[in-house]
Design an enzyme around this catalytic site. Structure first.
Site, PDB file in Angstrom:
ATOM      1  N   ASP A   1       0.823  -1.212   0.000  1.00  0.00           N
ATOM      2  CA  ASP A   1       0.000   0.000   0.000  1.00  0.00           C
ATOM      3  C   ASP A   1       0.853   1.256   0.000  1.00  0.00           C
ATOM      4  OD1 ASP A   1      -2.189  -1.674   0.229  1.00  0.00           O
ATOM      5  OD2 ASP A   1      -2.271  -1.525   2.414  1.00  0.00           O
TER       6      ASP A   1
ATOM      7  N   TYR B   1       6.211 -10.293   6.857  1.00  0.00           N
ATOM      8  CA  TYR B   1       6.037  -8.860   7.116  1.00  0.00           C
ATOM      9  C   TYR B   1       6.516  -8.538   8.526  1.00  0.00           C
ATOM     10  CZ  TYR B   1       3.087  -8.087   2.987  1.00  0.00           C
ATOM     11  OH  TYR B   1       2.611  -7.963   1.707  1.00  0.00           O
TER      12      TYR B   1
END
Length: 378
Positions: free
Chosen positions: A82, A143
């Protein structure tokens, strides 16, 4: 004697030759990319957005004549991040111009980095098979999400995070894209919450932690939604069992409304592949290439450390400010004491917290699909 300028012969400008890609061999290459995403509108190219990491990479590859056309280079990406999200282990697959001598391959890392912005770096590469796909050949992704402890109860967050491990339907932990996603089932391999600075005390509110989340693949905004709920658990606003409630999509098919965690602390840390051996460059230049990369990041680290120190100085100055008591002029109190014993200040109460399972919900996946189908038939 004067020179008649009108009679001087001007040399014709040399016409720049077009680079002939047909005269050069091509090889399929996997590139590992690191970037700080704060200044970009996501990784992937978008129709009406130019400021993406991917666009900057294509611009660099075109400039150094490693590709002739971004739409005709067998390009694949491991993942989309994002706007604002960073990466250390993003991987792309792409067909690049290569050296005619396989024993002396191009210095891809240096070639690309010479023309990339300073917050985007190629850090390693590897030759791969022609059918390599950075998305579908990825074994798993990791992540990291960084956060300051503040008032969070870490053990409660760890207890809740364990309930996310395994195969689950994560539709209540993502932004639902009902017309593109067939299954919301994903497998989380491991989730850990660790202190980044082991020398700091466990009860230090300024200590930095990281949430490490490893899975085969992820849904849109899944990591940020999971982190947001873990924060609510850490703040004692929700019980760790809220994870089980949200994973029970038969009982709770509609996602409660809640804000996602910020994108800034999130980083795509690693993408794993089988039989792909990344290196900074050829053996002869490997040490030099690693030193160049390290020096680049050391410079950025030093600059940002100075910025952090300036902000920390301001923060500490405010914390240590002295205030003269208006009621008893001779009495000096610190700001830390004001909330507890200053007679002229009252504690402000914020809005009442609404538990997740009592909140308004969005439409279920089935309702969204039905709504789309109705619009098509009208």
């Amino acid at each position: 004697m004067t020179i008649d300028e009108s009679n001087t012969v001007k040399k014709p400008k040399k016409i720049k030759k077009e680079f002939d890609f047909s005269k050069h061999p091509k090889r399929h290459v996997a590139l590992k990319i690191a970037y700080i995403g704060f200044n970009y509108q996501g990784f992937a190219s978008q129709t009406h957005v130019q400021n993406t990491v991917e666009n900057k990479i294509f611009e660099a590859l075109l400039k150094v004549k490693l590709i002739s056309d971004p739409n005709n280079c067998k390009y694949t990406r491991c993942g989309r991040t994002d706007s604002g999200v960073s990466a250390f282990g993003q991987v792309i697959g792409i067909q690049l111009r290569s050296s005619e001598d396989d024993e002396k391959p191009f210095d891809y890392v240096r070639l690309i980095n010479n023309v990339l912005p300073e917050d985007i770096r190629a850090i390693a590469w590897s030759f791969v098979d022609d059918d390599f796909d950075a998305r579908f050949d990825c074994l798993y992704r990791t992540y990291k999400y960084f956060f300051v402890k503040s008032n969070l109860i870490i053990e409660r967050m760890r207890e809740a995070s364990k309930l996310l491990i395994g195969s689950h339907d994560f539709r209540n932990f993502c932004k639902i894209n009902a017309d593109q996603v067939i299954s919301f089932n994903r497998i989380m391999l491991d989730i850990q919450i660790n202190k980044c600075t082991p020398d700091q005390k466990d009860d230090d509110p300024d200590s930095l932690y990281e949430i490490i989340i490893c899975g085969y693949s992820f849904l849109w905004h899944q990591v940020r939604c999971m982190v947001a709920v873990l924060f609510l658990v850490g703040e004692r606003r929700e019980d760790p069992s809220i994870i089980l409630e949200l994973l029970n999509v038969e009982k709770n098919p509609r996602k409660p409304q809640f804000a996602m965690a910020s994108e800034i602390p999130l980083i795509l840390f690693d993408c794993a592949f089988e039989n792909v051996k990344f290196h900074a460059d050829s053996s002869r230049l490997r040490a030099e290439a690693v030193v160049d990369l390290e020096s680049h990041f050391v410079h950025m680290f030093q600059l940002n450390s100075i910025k952090t120190k300036i902000i920390q100085t301001m923060m500490n100055s405010i914390r240590c400010s002295l205030v003269v008591d208006e009621v008893v002029p001779d009495r000096i109190v610190t700001l830390n004491q004001i909330k507890t014993d200053h007679p002229n200040l009252t504690t402000r109460k914020g809005p009442r917290y609404v538990p997740l399972m009592e909140r308004l919900t969005g439409k279920s996946v089935e309702e969204k699909r039905a709504s789309k189908q109705n619009k098509k038939t009208l």
